[in-house]
Design a protein around this motif. Sequence first.
Motif, PDB file in Angstrom:
ATOM      1  N   THR A 112     -35.758  45.870   6.398  1.00 42.47           N
ATOM      2  CA  THR A 112     -34.746  46.815   6.874  1.00 42.47           C
ATOM      3  C   THR A 112     -35.370  48.170   7.164  1.00 42.47           C
ATOM      4  O   THR A 112     -35.101  48.789   8.199  1.00 42.47           O
ATOM      5  CB  THR A 112     -33.617  46.972   5.843  1.00 42.47           C
ATOM      6  N   GLY A 113     -36.225  48.651   6.239  1.00 41.08           N
ATOM      7  CA  GLY A 113     -36.904  49.922   6.462  1.00 41.08           C
ATOM      8  C   GLY A 113     -37.796  49.875   7.689  1.00 41.08           C
ATOM      9  O   GLY A 113     -37.818  50.824   8.498  1.00 41.08           O
ATOM     10  N   TYR A 114     -38.523  48.781   7.859  1.00 39.33           N
ATOM     11  CA  TYR A 114     -39.399  48.649   9.037  1.00 39.33           C
ATOM     12  C   TYR A 114     -38.582  48.632  10.321  1.00 39.33           C
ATOM     13  O   TYR A 114     -38.999  49.221  11.340  1.00 39.33           O
ATOM     14  CB  TYR A 114     -40.222  47.367   8.926  1.00 39.33           C
ATOM     15  N   SER A 115     -37.424  47.998  10.285  1.00 38.55           N
ATOM     16  CA  SER A 115     -36.595  47.923  11.489  1.00 38.55           C
ATOM     17  C   SER A 115     -36.168  49.302  11.965  1.00 38.55           C
ATOM     18  O   SER A 115     -36.038  49.541  13.171  1.00 38.55           O
ATOM     19  CB  SER A 115     -35.352  47.065  11.228  1.00 38.55           C
ATOM     20  N   ARG A 116     -35.982  50.233  11.033  1.00 43.22           N
ATOM     21  CA  ARG A 116     -35.566  51.587  11.418  1.00 43.22           C
ATOM     22  C   ARG A 116     -36.675  52.314  12.189  1.00 43.22           C
ATOM     23  O   ARG A 116     -36.407  53.073  13.120  1.00 43.22           O
ATOM     24  CB  ARG A 116     -35.177  52.396  10.172  1.00 43.22           C
ATOM     25  N   MET A 117     -37.925  52.061  11.803  1.00 45.94           N
ATOM     26  CA  MET A 117     -39.048  52.633  12.549  1.00 45.94           C
ATOM     27  C   MET A 117     -39.216  51.925  13.879  1.00 45.94           C
ATOM     28  O   MET A 117     -39.435  52.556  14.923  1.00 45.94           O
ATOM     29  CB  MET A 117     -40.331  52.539  11.725  1.00 45.94           C
ATOM     30  N   TYR A 118     -39.137  50.611  13.861  1.00 47.09           N
ATOM     31  CA  TYR A 118     -39.314  49.811  15.076  1.00 47.09           C
ATOM     32  C   TYR A 118     -38.298  50.213  16.149  1.00 47.09           C
ATOM     33  O   TYR A 118     -38.636  50.303  17.336  1.00 47.09           O
ATOM     34  CB  TYR A 118     -39.166  48.331  14.735  1.00 47.09           C
ATOM     35  N   LEU A 119     -37.062  50.457  15.735  1.00 44.54           N
ATOM     36  CA  LEU A 119     -36.009  50.818  16.679  1.00 44.54           C
ATOM     37  C   LEU A 119     -36.118  52.254  17.174  1.00 44.54           C
ATOM     38  O   LEU A 119     -35.368  52.673  18.053  1.00 44.54           O
ATOM     39  CB  LEU A 119     -34.640  50.599  16.038  1.00 44.54           C
ATOM     40  N   GLY A 120     -37.038  53.032  16.591  1.00 44.13           N
ATOM     41  CA  GLY A 120     -37.277  54.391  17.054  1.00 44.13           C
ATOM     42  C   GLY A 120     -36.327  55.432  16.519  1.00 44.13           C
ATOM     43  O   GLY A 120     -36.199  56.515  17.110  1.00 44.13           O
ATOM     44  N   VAL A 121     -35.662  55.145  15.398  1.00 43.36           N
ATOM     45  CA  VAL A 121     -34.653  56.083  14.886  1.00 43.36           C
ATOM     46  C   VAL A 121     -35.060  56.769  13.585  1.00 43.36           C
ATOM     47  O   VAL A 121     -34.365  57.674  13.124  1.00 43.36           O
ATOM     48  CB  VAL A 121     -33.298  55.372  14.701  1.00 43.36           C
ATOM     49  N   HIS A 122     -36.173  56.341  12.966  1.00 43.19           N
ATOM     50  CA  HIS A 122     -36.643  56.976  11.739  1.00 43.19           C
ATOM     51  C   HIS A 122     -38.169  57.007  11.698  1.00 43.19           C
ATOM     52  O   HIS A 122     -38.831  56.043  12.104  1.00 43.19           O
ATOM     53  CB  HIS A 122     -36.146  56.229  10.497  1.00 43.19           C
ATOM     54  N   TYR A 123     -38.710  58.104  11.183  1.00 40.60           N
ATOM     55  CA  TYR A 123     -40.147  58.232  10.958  1.00 40.60           C
ATOM     56  C   TYR A 123     -40.569  57.404   9.736  1.00 40.60           C
ATOM     57  O   TYR A 123     -39.744  57.086   8.875  1.00 40.60           O
ATOM     58  CB  TYR A 123     -40.506  59.689  10.679  1.00 40.60           C
ATOM     59  N   PRO A 124     -41.872  57.089   9.622  1.00 39.91           N
ATOM     60  CA  PRO A 124     -42.366  56.429   8.408  1.00 39.91           C
ATOM     61  C   PRO A 124     -42.054  57.221   7.135  1.00 39.91           C
ATOM     62  O   PRO A 124     -41.727  56.631   6.100  1.00 39.91           O
ATOM     63  CB  PRO A 124     -43.878  56.336   8.647  1.00 39.91           C
ATOM     64  N   THR A 125     -42.158  58.550   7.189  1.00 42.94           N
ATOM     65  CA  THR A 125     -41.865  59.343   6.000  1.00 42.94           C
ATOM     66  C   THR A 125     -40.376  59.334   5.663  1.00 42.94           C
ATOM     67  O   THR A 125     -39.999  59.500   4.498  1.00 42.94           O
ATOM     68  CB  THR A 125     -42.345  60.797   6.181  1.00 42.94           C
ATOM     69  N   PRO A 172     -42.943  69.851  22.057  1.00 43.41           N
ATOM     70  CA  PRO A 172     -43.241  69.983  20.636  1.00 43.41           C
ATOM     71  C   PRO A 172     -44.644  69.515  20.294  1.00 43.41           C
ATOM     72  O   PRO A 172     -45.154  68.556  20.857  1.00 43.41           O
ATOM     73  CB  PRO A 172     -42.194  69.079  19.979  1.00 43.41           C
ATOM     74  N   LYS A 173     -45.272  70.193  19.379  1.00 43.80           N
ATOM     75  CA  LYS A 173     -46.588  69.813  18.890  1.00 43.80           C
ATOM     76  C   LYS A 173     -46.494  69.489  17.406  1.00 43.80           C
ATOM     77  O   LYS A 173     -45.651  70.004  16.696  1.00 43.80           O
ATOM     78  CB  LYS A 173     -47.593  70.952  19.114  1.00 43.80           C
ATOM     79  N   ALA A 174     -47.378  68.620  16.971  1.00 40.38           N
ATOM     80  CA  ALA A 174     -47.396  68.263  15.560  1.00 40.38           C
ATOM     81  C   ALA A 174     -47.810  69.478  14.746  1.00 40.38           C
ATOM     82  O   ALA A 174     -48.850  70.079  14.998  1.00 40.38           O
ATOM     83  CB  ALA A 174     -48.356  67.105  15.328  1.00 40.38           C
ATOM     84  N   ASP A 175     -47.016  69.848  13.770  1.00 41.32           N
ATOM     85  CA  ASP A 175     -47.263  71.050  12.987  1.00 41.32           C
ATOM     86  C   ASP A 175     -48.162  70.804  11.780  1.00 41.32           C
ATOM     87  O   ASP A 175     -48.687  71.738  11.206  1.00 41.32           O
ATOM     88  CB  ASP A 175     -45.927  71.636  12.511  1.00 41.32           C
ATOM     89  N   ASN A 176     -48.322  69.563  11.370  1.00 35.75           N
ATOM     90  CA  ASN A 176     -49.132  69.246  10.211  1.00 35.75           C
ATOM     91  C   ASN A 176     -49.538  67.784  10.265  1.00 35.75           C
ATOM     92  O   ASN A 176     -49.105  67.032  11.145  1.00 35.75           O
ATOM     93  CB  ASN A 176     -48.368  69.551   8.915  1.00 35.75           C
ATOM     94  N   PHE A 177     -50.370  67.362   9.321  1.00 39.97           N
ATOM     95  CA  PHE A 177     -50.895  65.997   9.359  1.00 39.97           C
ATOM     96  C   PHE A 177     -49.805  64.949   9.157  1.00 39.97           C
ATOM     97  O   PHE A 177     -49.896  63.840   9.687  1.00 39.97           O
ATOM     98  CB  PHE A 177     -51.990  65.834   8.299  1.00 39.97           C
ATOM     99  N   VAL A 178     -48.763  65.294   8.390  1.00 35.24           N
ATOM    100  CA  VAL A 178     -47.669  64.352   8.185  1.00 35.24           C
ATOM    101  C   VAL A 178     -46.956  64.078   9.500  1.00 35.24           C
ATOM    102  O   VAL A 178     -46.690  62.919   9.861  1.00 35.24           O
ATOM    103  CB  VAL A 178     -46.669  64.882   7.135  1.00 35.24           C
ATOM    104  N   GLN A 179     -46.645  65.143  10.245  1.00 35.64           N
ATOM    105  CA  GLN A 179     -45.952  64.976  11.516  1.00 35.64           C
ATOM    106  C   GLN A 179     -46.826  64.253  12.535  1.00 35.64           C
ATOM    107  O   GLN A 179     -46.342  63.440  13.328  1.00 35.64           O
ATOM    108  CB  GLN A 179     -45.522  66.334  12.067  1.00 35.64           C
ATOM    109  N   ARG A 180     -48.123  64.519  12.513  1.00 36.12           N
ATOM    110  CA  ARG A 180     -49.026  63.831  13.436  1.00 36.12           C
ATOM    111  C   ARG A 180     -49.045  62.332  13.153  1.00 36.12           C
ATOM    112  O   ARG A 180     -49.024  61.510  14.066  1.00 36.12           O
ATOM    113  CB  ARG A 180     -50.443  64.419  13.349  1.00 36.12           C
ATOM    114  N   PHE A 181     -49.095  61.983  11.867  1.00 39.01           N
ATOM    115  CA  PHE A 181     -49.071  60.568  11.482  1.00 39.01           C
ATOM    116  C   PHE A 181     -47.763  59.922  11.911  1.00 39.01           C
ATOM    117  O   PHE A 181     -47.751  58.813  12.463  1.00 39.01           O
ATOM    118  CB  PHE A 181     -49.243  60.441   9.965  1.00 39.01           C
ATOM    119  N   ASP A 182     -46.646  60.601  11.650  1.00 36.93           N
ATOM    120  CA  ASP A 182     -45.341  60.074  12.031  1.00 36.93           C
ATOM    121  C   ASP A 182     -45.258  59.841  13.541  1.00 36.93           C
ATOM    122  O   ASP A 182     -44.790  58.786  13.993  1.00 36.93           O
ATOM    123  CB  ASP A 182     -44.241  61.041  11.607  1.00 36.93           C
ATOM    124  N   ASP A 183     -45.684  60.824  14.316  1.00 36.97           N
ATOM    125  CA  ASP A 183     -45.608  60.712  15.771  1.00 36.97           C
ATOM    126  C   ASP A 183     -46.456  59.558  16.297  1.00 36.97           C
ATOM    127  O   ASP A 183     -46.009  58.775  17.137  1.00 36.97           O
ATOM    128  CB  ASP A 183     -46.057  62.021  16.432  1.00 36.97           C
TER     129      ASP A 183
END
Length: 231
Positions: A198-211, A56-67
Amino acid sequence: MKYFFCERLFKLLIVLQLFTFFGGGAKLFAQTVVVPAKDTVAVLPAPKPKVAVVVPKADNFVQRFDDRTMISLALHRTPEATPTMSFLSRNLMYGNIGVPAGLLIGGIITKDRNMRENAGYVASSTAISFVATYLIKKLVGRPRPFIRNLKIVPVYIPGESSFPSGHTSTSFSTAMAVSRAYPKWYVIAPSFLWAGATGYSRMYLGVHYPTDVLGGAVLGSGTALLLKPAF
C-alpha cells in the motif's frame, strides 16, 4: 514473542519525527515557491503584470532523493502494474475496517472475549493513527510531489497535503496491531506485505514522496505499539 526492543525503537522514532515536525520540519521540507517578477516593459499589451515561474530546486539531500525516486517511478510505470497499484490505494478501507470487524464477529460467534478486545485494539490503533495523520498534515502542509515538480506526473490528483502518507500510516497501524495481537508468521507476513504494498502504491501513483511513506509507516506502527492488545 517479545516486543520490548521494537517498542523502544518505534517510540524513539516517533519522538524524532515529532521533533522534525515542530522543530525542523519546515526547513527540511522547504519548498521553492512561485514569485512575481518586477514590472518590465511588456512585448505585447497585457492587463496584468507578468509573472516569472521559478522552477523549484531541491533544497536539501532529502528533497533531492525524494524527487529522483518519484521521477524514476513515474517514468517506469507499466499498463500491467498501474491497475494493481490503483486497486491497493482505492481499497485500503477494506483492510482497515475488515480486520477489526472480522475479529469482532469471530469473537461474538466463538464467545472469545480476547478476540473482541483485540478488535477494539486494532480499530482504536488505526483510528488514532488516522487522526494523528490528519493533524500532522495540517501542521506541516507539505505540497504533493506533482505540485512541486512538473516532471512527476500522477495517475490521479488527490487533495490535502503530502506528509505523512495517510494510506501508509493506517495500513501499518492495522498490520502492527493485528501482528501484536496474533504474533504468528502467517499473520505477520501477509499483514506487513499488504501494508508495504500500500505504501509503495502511493509512491508509484505519484501522490506521495518516499519520506511521506516512511513517516506514515513509523507513525502507524508506533501508534499500535503504544497501545496494548489482549493476550
